[in-house]
Design a protein around this motif. Sequence first.
Motif, PDB file in Angstrom:
ATOM      1  N   ALA A 120       0.814  -1.223   0.000  1.00 15.50           N
ATOM      2  CA  ALA A 120       0.000   0.000   0.000  1.00 15.50           C
ATOM      3  C   ALA A 120       0.838   1.259   0.000  1.00 15.50           C
ATOM      4  O   ALA A 120       0.490   2.264  -0.632  1.00 15.50           O
ATOM      5  CB  ALA A 120      -0.934  -0.014   1.228  1.00 15.50           C
ATOM      6  N   SER A 121       1.968   1.222   0.690  1.00 12.24           N
ATOM      7  CA  SER A 121       2.784   2.457   0.843  1.00 12.24           C
ATOM      8  C   SER A 121       3.989   2.508  -0.079  1.00 12.24           C
ATOM      9  O   SER A 121       4.696   3.508  -0.124  1.00 12.24           O
ATOM     10  CB  SER A 121       3.285   2.564   2.286  1.00 12.24           C
ATOM     11  N   GLN A 122       4.287   1.400  -0.825  1.00 18.26           N
ATOM     12  CA  GLN A 122       5.468   1.311  -1.711  1.00 18.26           C
ATOM     13  C   GLN A 122       6.769   1.485  -0.938  1.00 18.26           C
ATOM     14  O   GLN A 122       7.753   2.021  -1.435  1.00 18.26           O
ATOM     15  CB  GLN A 122       5.382   2.348  -2.846  1.00 18.26           C
ATOM     16  N   ILE A 123       6.755   1.076   0.329  1.00 18.07           N
ATOM     17  CA  ILE A 123       7.974   1.069   1.153  1.00 18.07           C
ATOM     18  C   ILE A 123       8.510  -0.364   1.175  1.00 18.07           C
ATOM     19  O   ILE A 123       7.757  -1.313   1.443  1.00 18.07           O
ATOM     20  CB  ILE A 123       7.695   1.555   2.584  1.00 18.07           C
ATOM     21  N   LYS A 124       9.783  -0.544   0.893  1.00 18.64           N
ATOM     22  CA  LYS A 124      10.396  -1.862   0.925  1.00 18.64           C
ATOM     23  C   LYS A 124      10.659  -2.237   2.381  1.00 18.64           C
ATOM     24  O   LYS A 124      11.460  -1.595   3.056  1.00 18.64           O
ATOM     25  CB  LYS A 124      11.699  -1.858   0.122  1.00 18.64           C
ATOM     26  N   ILE A 125       9.932  -3.301   2.885  1.00 20.55           N
ATOM     27  CA  ILE A 125      10.033  -3.704   4.296  1.00 20.55           C
ATOM     28  C   ILE A 125      10.738  -5.054   4.367  1.00 20.55           C
ATOM     29  O   ILE A 125      10.318  -6.026   3.731  1.00 20.55           O
ATOM     30  CB  ILE A 125       8.655  -3.785   4.969  1.00 20.55           C
ATOM     31  N   SER A 126      11.851  -5.097   5.116  1.00 20.42           N
ATOM     32  CA  SER A 126      12.598  -6.335   5.337  1.00 20.42           C
ATOM     33  C   SER A 126      12.350  -6.782   6.777  1.00 20.42           C
ATOM     34  O   SER A 126      12.602  -6.018   7.716  1.00 20.42           O
ATOM     35  CB  SER A 126      14.092  -6.088   5.081  1.00 20.42           C
ATOM     36  N   PHE A 127      11.831  -8.042   6.949  1.00 18.00           N
ATOM     37  CA  PHE A 127      11.495  -8.559   8.289  1.00 18.00           C
ATOM     38  C   PHE A 127      12.279  -9.840   8.538  1.00 18.00           C
ATOM     39  O   PHE A 127      12.201 -10.794   7.759  1.00 18.00           O
ATOM     40  CB  PHE A 127       9.989  -8.807   8.381  1.00 18.00           C
ATOM     41  N   ILE A 128      13.082  -9.850   9.629  1.00 15.59           N
ATOM     42  CA  ILE A 128      13.932 -11.007   9.950  1.00 15.59           C
ATOM     43  C   ILE A 128      13.641 -11.449  11.393  1.00 15.59           C
ATOM     44  O   ILE A 128      14.106 -10.777  12.337  1.00 15.59           O
ATOM     45  CB  ILE A 128      15.422 -10.650   9.802  1.00 15.59           C
ATOM     46  N   GLU A 131       2.743   0.969  15.587  1.00 18.24           N
ATOM     47  CA  GLU A 131       3.002   2.388  15.915  1.00 18.24           C
ATOM     48  C   GLU A 131       4.280   2.907  15.229  1.00 18.24           C
ATOM     49  O   GLU A 131       4.313   4.008  14.689  1.00 18.24           O
ATOM     50  CB  GLU A 131       3.129   2.547  17.430  1.00 18.24           C
ATOM     51  N   LEU A 132       5.336   2.082  15.257  1.00 26.17           N
ATOM     52  CA  LEU A 132       6.599   2.484  14.598  1.00 26.17           C
ATOM     53  C   LEU A 132       6.398   2.679  13.103  1.00 26.17           C
ATOM     54  O   LEU A 132       6.907   3.639  12.506  1.00 26.17           O
ATOM     55  CB  LEU A 132       7.687   1.440  14.863  1.00 26.17           C
ATOM     56  N   LEU A 133       5.661   1.747  12.448  1.00 25.82           N
ATOM     57  CA  LEU A 133       5.417   1.873  11.011  1.00 25.82           C
ATOM     58  C   LEU A 133       4.566   3.095  10.695  1.00 25.82           C
ATOM     59  O   LEU A 133       4.787   3.807   9.713  1.00 25.82           O
ATOM     60  CB  LEU A 133       4.715   0.614  10.489  1.00 25.82           C
ATOM     61  N   THR A 134       3.571   3.376  11.573  1.00 22.24           N
ATOM     62  CA  THR A 134       2.713   4.552  11.355  1.00 22.24           C
ATOM     63  C   THR A 134       3.541   5.836  11.398  1.00 22.24           C
ATOM     64  O   THR A 134       3.388   6.726  10.561  1.00 22.24           O
ATOM     65  CB  THR A 134       1.604   4.598  12.427  1.00 22.24           C
ATOM     66  N   ASN A 135       4.453   5.943  12.379  1.00 24.90           N
ATOM     67  CA  ASN A 135       5.344   7.127  12.473  1.00 24.90           C
ATOM     68  C   ASN A 135       6.229   7.242  11.241  1.00 24.90           C
ATOM     69  O   ASN A 135       6.484   8.344  10.733  1.00 24.90           O
ATOM     70  CB  ASN A 135       6.206   7.029  13.730  1.00 24.90           C
ATOM     71  N   THR A 136       6.737   6.112  10.766  1.00 26.18           N
ATOM     72  CA  THR A 136       7.608   6.131   9.569  1.00 26.18           C
ATOM     73  C   THR A 136       6.855   6.633   8.359  1.00 26.18           C
ATOM     74  O   THR A 136       7.333   7.468   7.585  1.00 26.18           O
ATOM     75  CB  THR A 136       8.170   4.728   9.294  1.00 26.18           C
ATOM     76  N   ILE A 137       5.631   6.125   8.165  1.00 30.01           N
ATOM     77  CA  ILE A 137       4.819   6.531   7.003  1.00 30.01           C
ATOM     78  C   ILE A 137       4.459   8.010   7.097  1.00 30.01           C
ATOM     79  O   ILE A 137       4.496   8.749   6.105  1.00 30.01           O
ATOM     80  CB  ILE A 137       3.541   5.666   6.922  1.00 30.01           C
ATOM     81  N   GLU A 186      14.614  -0.100  11.920  1.00 29.44           N
ATOM     82  CA  GLU A 186      15.502   0.899  11.270  1.00 29.44           C
ATOM     83  C   GLU A 186      14.894   1.337   9.952  1.00 29.44           C
ATOM     84  O   GLU A 186      14.439   0.513   9.167  1.00 29.44           O
ATOM     85  CB  GLU A 186      16.878   0.295  11.030  1.00 29.44           C
ATOM     86  N   ASP A 187      14.872   2.697   9.714  1.00 32.34           N
ATOM     87  CA  ASP A 187      14.437   3.210   8.412  1.00 32.34           C
ATOM     88  C   ASP A 187      15.484   4.177   7.858  1.00 32.34           C
ATOM     89  O   ASP A 187      16.373   4.618   8.570  1.00 32.34           O
ATOM     90  CB  ASP A 187      13.067   3.905   8.521  1.00 32.34           C
ATOM     91  N   ASN A 188      15.401   4.454   6.538  1.00 34.22           N
ATOM     92  CA  ASN A 188      16.355   5.363   5.871  1.00 34.22           C
ATOM     93  C   ASN A 188      15.722   6.721   5.574  1.00 34.22           C
ATOM     94  O   ASN A 188      16.021   7.357   4.584  1.00 34.22           O
ATOM     95  CB  ASN A 188      16.870   4.738   4.574  1.00 34.22           C
ATOM     96  N   GLY A 230      18.261   8.859   8.894  1.00 39.40           N
ATOM     97  CA  GLY A 230      17.319   7.819   9.273  1.00 39.40           C
ATOM     98  C   GLY A 230      17.155   7.690  10.782  1.00 39.40           C
ATOM     99  O   GLY A 230      17.707   8.468  11.562  1.00 39.40           O
ATOM    100  N   THR A 231      16.377   6.659  11.193  1.00 38.97           N
ATOM    101  CA  THR A 231      16.053   6.445  12.606  1.00 38.97           C
ATOM    102  C   THR A 231      16.229   4.965  12.936  1.00 38.97           C
ATOM    103  O   THR A 231      15.904   4.087  12.131  1.00 38.97           O
ATOM    104  CB  THR A 231      14.605   6.881  12.883  1.00 38.97           C
ATOM    105  N   ILE A 232      16.774   4.705  14.156  1.00 35.11           N
ATOM    106  CA  ILE A 232      16.929   3.335  14.661  1.00 35.11           C
ATOM    107  C   ILE A 232      16.252   3.272  16.033  1.00 35.11           C
ATOM    108  O   ILE A 232      16.549   4.089  16.917  1.00 35.11           O
ATOM    109  CB  ILE A 232      18.400   2.930  14.776  1.00 35.11           C
TER     110      ILE A 232
END
Length: 729
Positions: free
Chosen positions: A594-602, A626-632, A656-658, A696-698
């Motif tokens: 939906a957001s066209q953000i590349k999400i890597s989950f490990i 909540e973290l994803l909402t702030n990033t978007i 972590e985001d860029n 970015g933010t960690i």
Amino acid sequence: MAIRSGRIYLLIFLFLSFNLLAQIENKKKSFVSKNSSEIEEDKIIKSLYALYNNGDEKKAYNKAHSILKSTHNNRTTACADLLLGYYFNKRAIIDSSIYYTNQALKFNTVVNDSLKNRLFSLGYNLLAINYKTRGLLNESKKWHLKGIEASQKYNEKNLYYTHLHGLALTYSELRDYKNAISLFKQCLEYKEDEEIILGSYINLGDIYSEIKDYENGNYFYKKGKTLCDKTNNDQAKTVILIGLGANYQIQKKNNEALKVYQEAVVIADKNELNQLAVVARSNIGDTYIALKKYNDAKVIFSEALQKSIHFGLLQNQNYIYDELRKIAILQEDYKSAYSFFEKAARIKDSIDKLQKIKEINELEIKYKTAQKQKEIEVLKFENEAKKLTLENQQEAIKNMLLQEEISNKNNENTILSFQNSSNKKRNEISLLKKDQQLKALEINQQKKTKLFTIIAFLILLLPIIGLLFQYYKRFKVQHLLNIKQAEISSQKIDGILKDQELELIKASISGQDKERQRISQELHDSIGGNLAAIKLQVNHLDVSNFSNVQKISLQLDETYQQVRSLSHTLLPKKFSQNKFLEVLESYLKNISDASQIKISFIPYPKKEINELNEDIQIETFKIIQELLTNTIKHAKASEVEIQLNYIENILNLLFEDNGVGFDTDKSSKGIGFINLETRIDKLKGSFVIDSKLKRGTIANIEIPVLEKKSKNKIKGIDFKNQLDELKSN
């Protein structure tokens, strides 16, 4: 640069060489005893050199020819020929100078070896200078080496260092700088002649400057300047200052260059060294051009131009007009530039005409010299004839008749040769004049061609400049439009993102309202009704009536099941039907699409994480939400990496985001941030966030997980068990 200082000093040194000739000639008197005729000849030679050294060069020239016609003394003839050699050398009539120098060497038959050697050494020096002037440098080197050999033979130090200095100059002209530097440094060891030392300093400065060793060049120039100050030699000092300034100018030390050039101007003006004053001012103008002080350059060039015009320095005028033309072009004053171009062209034409006149004068001088030589030869022949007449008195009559016939024939031949040579010279002069006329026509034609070329160039240049200006305006407008379009696109994208966020929020709020309404209805209709009935029964409970107690127990069981059912409906359906990580991965995939953000989950290890307590799983899910909402909303990120690790009873979440990041010291805590801290504190976890602008933010979250224990029974169940115990009693 307008001029190199070494070339000026070379001319000065040539004149000093002739003064040396006179000094050596005066020294000759002290070596041998002389008779009365020799003393008379010495007086003639002394008076001849005195005329030349006092500036009466024309009188000295005429007297030298007179001496050659009258004297029978070979030494006097040799000295007169040598003077004529220096006379023509000074006027750059090299052929005549070489001729008279060779004549001097031919008649140098003095018995005294020392005097003979001195005259040879001086003749060799003059021949070397002549061949150097003509450009035959290897021939010049040969005569300097012969002069060195001759001066060493009788330990003539002054003549030795004179030739050594001349040989060094020749090596310098041949660009053999290594040998030139070595010889000039040897000349510095000769302390008896300050002029040779000064010349060596200046030439060493020139050579080091030519090979771009400016440090050594400046060192020897400064040594020469110190010697000039000691000897009050202002002319050489001015030349040195111009050389120093040229070095500074090449090294881009324009302020130092201006300082020494201005000092050179002051000295040159004070001592009426007019050409050097013009050169120094021209170099100041060049320095101002380098500093882009074009108005100052125009002022100083104007001063130099006035002096050049006043003293008739055509080459300097030509150079100054060229520099003024360059300044006008740099200032885009093309009208003035064209005016200066025309003036420079006129000056060049004047120089060419004067050069032709000079060549004609040189031809006349050569012609007269040839006439004088023939007259001398004729007179010598007559003298020999007279000697034969005196020696042969017995055959005087016959010899006289024969001599008369011979002289008549010789006179006829001389007249005929004179007539032929004069006719030949007239024809040559007329041919030269015709050549001049043809060249003048060619020059006029070239001027017209250049003028037409310049006009055509200007006609083509104007529309080109107009097109370039239009192109520049269009390019500027297009650039501004591109910037505006980029801003509008950015605003549109931000608007779309915000609309999407609002839709998500609205959908979330609507879902929450429906869920609250359902929970409220469930609590009111089912659980509330049951609890109200139980309350009434408890208030009217009769312990002795066991059937009433059983009814209350059954109603408590029913209410307990309804509470459990309601609590389970509050959980996401997928949690009850699927594993935790599968639900989380599905959620992250939907957000990414939906957001066209590349999400890597490990996650690691998956099995243990899936078996965690449901409360921890639900809180972890909501933290990630909540973290994803702030990033978007705020980060404008294109990539997000989430690591979920469960090691040694610690659940670690690394997010972590860029995105654009933020300043953690300056930013205020929002509701989302406070909710995060509340949820983490509820789980007794720790929360560290690191962010910087444009980096970015960690977020690093650690949650302790307790060992699995049996669940505590709720009060309702305990109460039911008590009722069962009461029943059994």
